[in-house]
Design a protein around this motif. Structure first.
Motif, mmCIF file in Angstrom:
data_model
loop_
_atom_site.group_PDB
_atom_site.id
_atom_site.type_symbol
_atom_site.label_atom_id
_atom_site.label_comp_id
_atom_site.label_asym_id
_atom_site.label_seq_id
_atom_site.Cartn_x
_atom_site.Cartn_y
_atom_site.Cartn_z
ATOM 1 N N GLY A 98 30.406 34.781 37.648
ATOM 2 C CA GLY A 98 30.111 36.207 37.711
ATOM 3 C C GLY A 98 30.690 36.827 38.978
ATOM 4 N N ALA A 99 30.630 36.073 40.088
ATOM 5 C CA ALA A 99 31.169 36.597 41.346
ATOM 6 C C ALA A 99 32.668 36.860 41.206
ATOM 7 N N SER A 100 33.386 35.898 40.620
ATOM 8 C CA SER A 100 34.826 36.096 40.426
ATOM 9 C C SER A 100 35.096 37.244 39.461
ATOM 10 N N PHE A 101 34.319 37.298 38.382
ATOM 11 C CA PHE A 101 34.492 38.381 37.414
ATOM 12 C C PHE A 101 34.257 39.733 38.076
ATOM 13 N N MET A 102 33.250 39.786 38.925
ATOM 14 C CA MET A 102 32.941 41.039 39.602
ATOM 15 C C MET A 102 34.144 41.520 40.400
ATOM 16 N N VAL A 103 34.732 40.597 41.179
ATOM 17 C CA VAL A 103 35.878 40.969 41.999
ATOM 18 C C VAL A 103 37.015 41.464 41.099
ATOM 19 N N VAL A 104 37.276 40.742 40.014
ATOM 20 C CA VAL A 104 38.386 41.116 39.132
ATOM 21 C C VAL A 104 38.108 42.465 38.454
ATOM 22 N N VAL A 105 36.908 42.612 37.901
ATOM 23 C CA VAL A 105 36.592 43.836 37.156
ATOM 24 C C VAL A 105 36.624 45.052 38.083
ATOM 25 N N VAL A 106 36.045 44.898 39.280
ATOM 26 C CA VAL A 106 36.036 46.021 40.217
ATOM 27 C C VAL A 106 37.471 46.368 40.636
ATOM 28 N N PHE A 107 38.285 45.344 40.858
ATOM 29 C CA PHE A 107 39.672 45.566 41.243
ATOM 30 C C PHE A 107 40.420 46.320 40.130
ATOM 31 N N LEU A 108 40.263 45.857 38.895
ATOM 32 C CA LEU A 108 40.945 46.517 37.778
ATOM 33 C C LEU A 108 40.432 47.947 37.578
ATOM 34 N N HIS A 109 39.128 48.109 37.719
ATOM 35 C CA HIS A 109 38.530 49.438 37.600
ATOM 36 C C HIS A 109 39.155 50.389 38.625
ATOM 37 N N MET A 110 39.312 49.893 39.857
ATOM 38 C CA MET A 110 39.899 50.739 40.900
ATOM 39 C C MET A 110 41.354 51.047 40.588
ATOM 40 N N LEU A 111 42.088 50.056 40.082
ATOM 41 C CA LEU A 111 43.490 50.297 39.734
ATOM 42 C C LEU A 111 43.592 51.382 38.665
ATOM 43 N N VAL A 135 33.301 46.923 49.143
ATOM 44 C CA VAL A 135 32.943 46.185 50.357
ATOM 45 C C VAL A 135 31.643 45.410 50.132
ATOM 46 N N THR A 136 30.687 46.055 49.452
ATOM 47 C CA THR A 136 29.413 45.387 49.163
ATOM 48 C C THR A 136 29.637 44.146 48.298
ATOM 49 N N VAL A 137 30.492 44.278 47.302
ATOM 50 C CA VAL A 137 30.770 43.144 46.415
ATOM 51 C C VAL A 137 31.386 41.984 47.207
ATOM 52 N N LEU A 138 32.314 42.303 48.120
ATOM 53 C CA LEU A 138 32.927 41.246 48.919
ATOM 54 C C LEU A 138 31.895 40.600 49.846
ATOM 55 N N ALA A 139 30.988 41.416 50.370
ATOM 56 C CA ALA A 139 29.937 40.873 51.236
ATOM 57 C C ALA A 139 29.022 39.943 50.435
ATOM 58 N N PHE A 140 28.747 40.310 49.200
ATOM 59 C CA PHE A 140 27.974 39.444 48.301
ATOM 60 C C PHE A 140 28.669 38.090 48.168
ATOM 61 N N ALA A 141 29.970 38.135 47.891
ATOM 62 C CA ALA A 141 30.720 36.902 47.673
ATOM 63 C C ALA A 141 30.690 36.044 48.934
ATOM 64 N N PHE A 142 30.887 36.683 50.065
ATOM 65 C CA PHE A 142 30.962 35.953 51.334
ATOM 66 C C PHE A 142 29.628 35.281 51.672
ATOM 67 N N THR A 143 28.522 36.016 51.528
ATOM 68 C CA THR A 143 27.220 35.450 51.897
ATOM 69 C C THR A 143 26.761 34.415 50.875
ATOM 70 N N GLY A 144 27.092 34.646 49.595
ATOM 71 C CA GLY A 144 26.655 33.705 48.575
ATOM 72 C C GLY A 144 27.359 32.363 48.679
ATOM 73 N N TYR A 145 28.575 32.401 49.193
ATOM 74 C CA TYR A 145 29.394 31.194 49.240
ATOM 75 C C TYR A 145 28.763 30.091 50.079
ATOM 76 N N LEU A 146 28.028 30.469 51.114
ATOM 77 C CA LEU A 146 27.464 29.476 52.030
ATOM 78 C C LEU A 146 26.275 28.737 51.422
ATOM 79 N N LEU A 147 25.550 29.414 50.533
ATOM 80 C CA LEU A 147 24.217 28.945 50.158
ATOM 81 C C LEU A 147 24.151 27.513 49.601
ATOM 82 N N PRO A 148 25.120 27.042 48.791
ATOM 83 C CA PRO A 148 25.003 25.664 48.286
ATOM 84 C C PRO A 148 25.091 24.610 49.394
#
Ligand code: HEC
Length: 479
Positions: A98-111, A135-148
């Motif tokens: 979902g995190a990857s999809f979010m980045v892709v979908v938001v990017f395409l939406h902006m394009l 920016v919020t979505v990227l912050a989500f990805a960055f903070t979530g990445y550490l948790l495992p």
């Protein structure tokens, strides 16, 4: 009257929602030309997916580094527990992808929004909200990445937080705030967790509500051409009449919306089902299993770009801090900076070629980054080595951990930083390689501080590179 209608009337008599719902459902939209216009809905869908799977994950996950009886940190252990159960594993997979999809979908939406010029007057504010959402979505990805708390999580966050350290003046302070100490510890995981599950969701929901609210308020882009003058005023008063050339959102727009959301959903579920994300060995600050630090794919373009930047402090500041910050600011103020009033793609050759170049650049850098890991410096021994020669070696073999004052408090990014040394003081005694900590660690020699061989956990660097460094130190470590 059916029971549903009566229920609705009961609610409506108390909340008077009927007018608002009518307005939302039947608000006029142009006949759509492209499913890409519904990518915003796809983003909302992915968000709902992240929200639900995130809550489910949080019922099992423990943001703690206390050790279980097996000697594993609880954070890591709880991921293992989750993944030992098929539904738990699938839910993690949905959240991960979902995190990857979010980045892709938001990017395409902006394009898409950029392509149809939807950021122009009167929708500037909504574009700006969109950039904040990105920016919020990227912050989500960055903070979530550490948790495992596995090797990948640990080293990606080491590098990521070290990059913040390049902000002039504030850098060390900011890195300290993010990490909570010099290294990644319980403090880091606690604050990343709370940012990830409290701060960012609240931020995202507020921004998203404003973003979607503005779409209703200002209308979608093509409306500008089709709406008769004075229509908006009448519309706001509550009569929904559909102007010529337009159609009501329900039922004409709902089909496209559903198709877009369903396709996104199907793609996400398929990928999540067939490509379960793995978990690496638990985070090890000594990197005993030779993990090679690498960022997630959506930050790869930046990582790859940094490989082309020389190891001088200011060059690094520009590349790591100034350029990304300027890019975000530029994106944010784009509607004010772009003075061309036209929405027509054909009348905006400059804007659209710029967009195409940026896309090619980002995709190209991401691809290059995924393919290769290091650009090896010249394999020849340099007899009269200068800083520029050894700097290339550090860039290739050491910068993934020593990019800023990261591992061992040591930065290898600039001449001055190398001369200053790390937590054990200077690492170079000019003229005397055998007494220099740097020389000892790259040759795997015992040293007074018991620093393990470098690159930590990895193969020794080529003998030619070690010889170049030795020559450089022998010559007095010239600039
Ligand atoms: C995988 C990450 C990683 C890589 C790659 C790496 N290092 Fe390190 N380095 C560390 C860590 C972690 C420490 C702190 C170790 C300790 O104190 O026990 C460290 C410590 C050091 C120190 C000691 C600093 C001090 O003052 O104690 C030196 C010198 C050093 N590294 C040089 C290098 C060089 C040169 C390279 C490239 C050839 C390199 N490192 C590559 C992670 C790494």
């Amino acid at each position: 009257m059916t029971v549903w209608q009566r229920l609705f009337r009961w609610v409506d008599e108390r909340l008077s929602i009927k007018d608002d719902m009518t307005e939302a459902l039947y608000h006029p939209v142009p006949r759509r030309e492209s499913y890409l216009d519904y990518l915003g809905f796809a983003a909302v869908f992915v968000f709902i997916n992240q929200f639900i799977t995130g809550i489910l994950l949080a019922t099992v996950y423990a943001p703690s580094l206390a050790l279980t009886s097996d000697g594993l940190p609880y954070a890591y252990h709880s991921m293992k527990v989750l993944m030992s159960e098929p539904w738990g594993y699938f839910i993690r997979s949905l959240h991960y992808w979902g995190a990857s999809f979010m980045v892709v979908v938001v990017f395409l939406h902006m394009l898409r929004v950029f392509y149809i010029g939807a950021y122009k007057k009167p929708r500037e504010l909504n574009w700006m909200l969109g950039v904040l959402l990105l920016v919020t979505v990227l912050a989500f990805a960055f903070t979530g990445y550490l948790l495992p708390w596995d090797q990948e999580a640990y080293w990606a966050t080491m590098v990521g937080t070290a990059m913040v350290g390049y902000a002039p003046l504030l850098g060390d302070w900011l890195t300290g705030i993010l990490r909570g100490s010099e290294f990644l510890t319980q403090a880091t995981i606690s604050r990343f967790f709370s940012i990830h599950v409290l701060v960012l969701p609240i931020t995202l929901v507020l921004l998203m509500a404003a973003h979607i609210g503005l779409v209703f308020r200002v209308g979608v882009t093509e409306a500008d051409r089709a709406l008769p003058p004075g229509w908006r005023k009448k519309h706001v008063k509550g009569t929904v009449d559909i102007p010529k050339g337009m159609v009501p959102f329900y039922p004409y727009g709902t089909f496209g919306m559903m198709v877009t959301v369903l396709v996104t959903m199907l793609a996400l579920f398929t990928v999540a089902y067939f490509y379960l994300p793995e978990i690496q060995a638990p985070a090890d600050p000594l990197n005993r299993d030779h993990y090679e630090p690498k960022p997630p794919w959506y930050f790869m373009f930046l990582y790859q770009f940094l490989k082309f930047v020389p190891g001088y402090y200011w060059a690094q500041v520009v590349a790591i801090v100034i350029i990304p910050l300027a890019a975000i600011l530029f994106l944010f103020f784009l509607p004010v900076l772009d003075k061309n009033p036209s929405h027509e793609p054909r009348r905006r050759p400059v804007a659209l070629s710029a967009m195409a170049s940026v896309v090619v650049l980002l995709v190209g850098l991401t691809y290059m980054g995924q393919k290769s890991t290091v650009i090896p410096p010249t394999q020849e021994v340099v007899a009269q080595a200068k800083w520029s020669d050894v700097s290339k070696i550090f860039q290739a073999y050491c910068a993934s951990c020593h990019i800023a004052s990261t591992s061992g408090g040591l930065s290898l990014a600039s001449y001055d930083a190398v001369m200053k040394g790390g937590q054990n003081g200077p690492i170079i005694v000019p003229g005397k390689p055998e007494e220099s900590l740097l020389w000892l660690v790259i040759n795997g020699e015992p040293n007074p501080y018991n620093v393990p061989p470098m690159p930590l956990g990895g193969q020794p660097i080529p003998a030619t590179a070690r010889q170049t460094i030795e020559n450089w130190i022998k010559d007095g470590a010239p600039r």
